[in-house]
Design an enzyme around this catalytic site. Structure first.
Site, PDB file in Angstrom:
ATOM      1  N   LYS A  26       0.841  -1.209   0.000  1.00 16.16           N
ATOM      2  CA  LYS A  26       0.000   0.000   0.000  1.00 16.16           C
ATOM      3  C   LYS A  26       0.871   1.253   0.000  1.00 16.16           C
ATOM      4  CE  LYS A  26      -1.773   1.584   4.062  1.00 16.16           C
ATOM      5  NZ  LYS A  26      -1.419   3.005   4.287  1.00 16.16           N
ATOM      6  N   ARG A  99      -3.927   9.742   4.177  1.00 15.45           N
ATOM      7  CA  ARG A  99      -2.727  10.539   4.415  1.00 15.45           C
ATOM      8  C   ARG A  99      -1.891  10.658   3.133  1.00 15.45           C
ATOM      9  NH1 ARG A  99       0.008  14.009   8.032  1.00 15.45           N
ATOM     10  NH2 ARG A  99       2.232  13.637   7.871  1.00 15.45           N
ATOM     11  N   ASP A 123      -5.312   7.895   9.051  1.00 11.48           N
ATOM     12  CA  ASP A 123      -5.498   7.337  10.388  1.00 11.48           C
ATOM     13  C   ASP A 123      -5.346   8.410  11.447  1.00 11.48           C
ATOM     14  OD1 ASP A 123      -5.651   4.389   9.944  1.00 11.48           O
ATOM     15  OD2 ASP A 123      -3.819   4.886   8.851  1.00 11.48           O
ATOM     16  N   ASP A 313       4.326   0.408  12.091  1.00 15.42           N
ATOM     17  CA  ASP A 313       3.208  -0.386  11.549  1.00 15.42           C
ATOM     18  C   ASP A 313       3.271  -1.865  11.955  1.00 15.42           C
ATOM     19  OD1 ASP A 313       2.383   1.943  10.408  1.00 15.42           O
ATOM     20  OD2 ASP A 313       3.053   1.461   8.390  1.00 15.42           O
TER      21      ASP A 313
END
Ligand code: EPU
Length: 424
Positions: A26, A99, A123, A313
């Site tokens: 992603k 974002r 987020d 992450d």
């Protein structure tokens, strides 16, 4: 049905076994998509993950003037057509959703000389400013005006500059890098972020005709080229190291044995080393990573850091692993102040975790137990699914729309490894 109303239901399963293939990242594809704004013509990206954020970025590009045609089942092929009719305005309705929308700033400014951009969303990890993006572009000759919630940027032609980041911001590195492609002269970015997704962007830009040295290192040197030097290319998106770690965590919490195909061990050296310290047997293979999990993992202490450190992450996944490991693990979050919210959800599953500011103390318990929980963001959502695999009974995860933003068929992939999991 709107995926915001769906839930994922996971029941305790035995060890997961088999092979799972990791799709593209992603956090690479969204940036590659934004960079297609630099050149007219038809760009083809392959290995594009089938995730919601790709569609949101596609809609943003369409609003700006780039058409997109996506074939998720055909090697994840995404065709982007830039006919040259660009409107350098990124509207609020789309920007507030991801974002990565901020990544259109550099390409649009260097190409069009002006951009109107709403301040980005994504987020909710507390405040996520863009001061480093703006300061870097300012050093290259841009001016900014804040009009209500919009930033209006202008620069007739950007010029090269020496920019030293006080922190290796991923997004700021990408925006300065793409803006520098057409700047007059040479731009040097020191203390640049060097995540594999940034190397992927550098490789892509170089294939298009940009002049960049140092991709993957903390010093990027970009020699500006003329606009007509770039041409569209076909590019395969780098595999997603965070999704790869998700399947490693799934094997780990179930005591399983999984081969994660396409995972790149060289992009995950630090987390793999730490997983090995927890007792996992990690074997790099030519086409992926084989993982064998012990009956019970050992705790470790760790801190999140920019690449090559342990990425923030990965953290919800590792905290989930620690929650059932033997011993106590101390976790320090160095990137986002508000990124421990999922801990409350893990507590609902019986984890023993206390947090204090940037720190968490995770005391491993022998067994989690199922409960309804809510995904607060992409990575935490995936971690709750992984926790559900290890929890006795049934875990029902809501907030599935968050997971869909970054995970390509998480449920199907886990089910094929033997998990008792469904969506409804
Ligand atoms: N920061 C500033 N000023 C800036 C830029 C960043 O203070 O001008 C701060 C941020 O507020 C944050 C920290 O620096 O506290 C890190 O920000 P960075 O710019 O490095 O991150 P990002 O580009 O906003 C990307 C990923 C995140 C990932 C981070 C860190 C994308 C779209 N997002 O964000 O991924 O957590 O790098 O590795 O690439 C996710 O995929 O779930 C995700 C949140």
């Amino acid at each position: 049905m709107d995926s915001g109303a769906e839930v994922i239901v996971v029941r305790h399963a035995g060890p997961l076994r088999g092979e799972v293939t990791v799709p593209g990242a992603k956090n690479s594809v969204l940036k590659l998509m934004a960079a297609t704004l630099l050149t007219d013509g038809v760009t083809t990206l392959t290995n594009v993950p089938d995730i919601a954020d790709v569609a949101i970025m596609g809609d943003l590009l369409a609003a700006i003037g780039v058409g997109w045609d996506w074939h998720p089942t055909d090697r994840g092929t995404l065709v982007l057509t830039n006919g040259g009719q660009i409107t350098p305005v990124a509207p609020y309705e789309l920007v507030e959703r991801i974002r990565a929308s901020i990544n259109v700033l550099g390409p649009l400014l260097t190409r069009c000389g002006t951009v109107t951009l709403s301040l980005p969303g994504g987020d909710d990890f507390g405040s996520r400013p863009i001061d480093m993006h703006l300061a870097g572009l300012e050093a290259m000759g841009a001016t900014f005006e804040l009009r209500k919630g919009d930033v209006v940027a202008r620069a007739e032609r950007l010029h090269g500059a020496n920019i030293t980041f006080e922190f290796p911001s991923v997004g700021a590195t990408e925006n300065i890098l793409t803006a520098a492609v057409f700047a007059k002269g040479t731009t040097v970015i020191d203390n640049a972020a060097r995540e594999p997704e940034i190397s992927d962007l550098c490789n892509y830009l170089v294939a298009m005709g940009a002049d960049i040295e140092g991709g993957g290192s903390s010093t990027l040197v970009i020699h500006g080229v003329e606009r007509d030097s770039l041409r569209p290319v076909t590019h395969e998106v780098v595999p997603d190291r965070i999704q790869a770690a998700t399947y490693i965590a799934a094997a780990a919490v179930t005591g399983g044995e999984v081969v994660v195909i396409n995972a790149r061990p060289e992009h995950m050296e630090m987390p793999l080393r730490r997983f090995a310290e927890m007792g996992l047997t990690i074997t790099p293979q030519t086409n992926g990573i084989a993982v064998w999990a012990p009956e019970r993992m050992r705790s470790i202490d760790f801190a999140t850091l920019p690449y090559p450190g342990i990425a923030t992450d990965y953290k919800p996944l590792i905290v989930t692993m620690l929650s059932i490991a033997s011993g106590v693990g101390i976790v320090t979050e160095n990137l986002y102040p508000g990124r421990f919210r999922y801990v409350e959800e893990l507590l609902r599953l019986g984890a023993d975790i206390s947090t204090d500011g940037h720190h968490a103390v995770v005391r491993g318990v022998a067994q989690l137990s199922g409960a309804p929980v809510r995904a607060p963001d992409i990575r935490a959502g995936a971690a709750l699914v992984i926790a559900g695999l290890a929890a006795e009974g049934e875990t029902v995860i809501s907030g599935v729309d968050h997971i869909d933003r970054g995970y390509d068929d998480l449920v199907g992939r886990l089910a094929r490894l033997g998990a008792d999991i469904s969506r409804r």
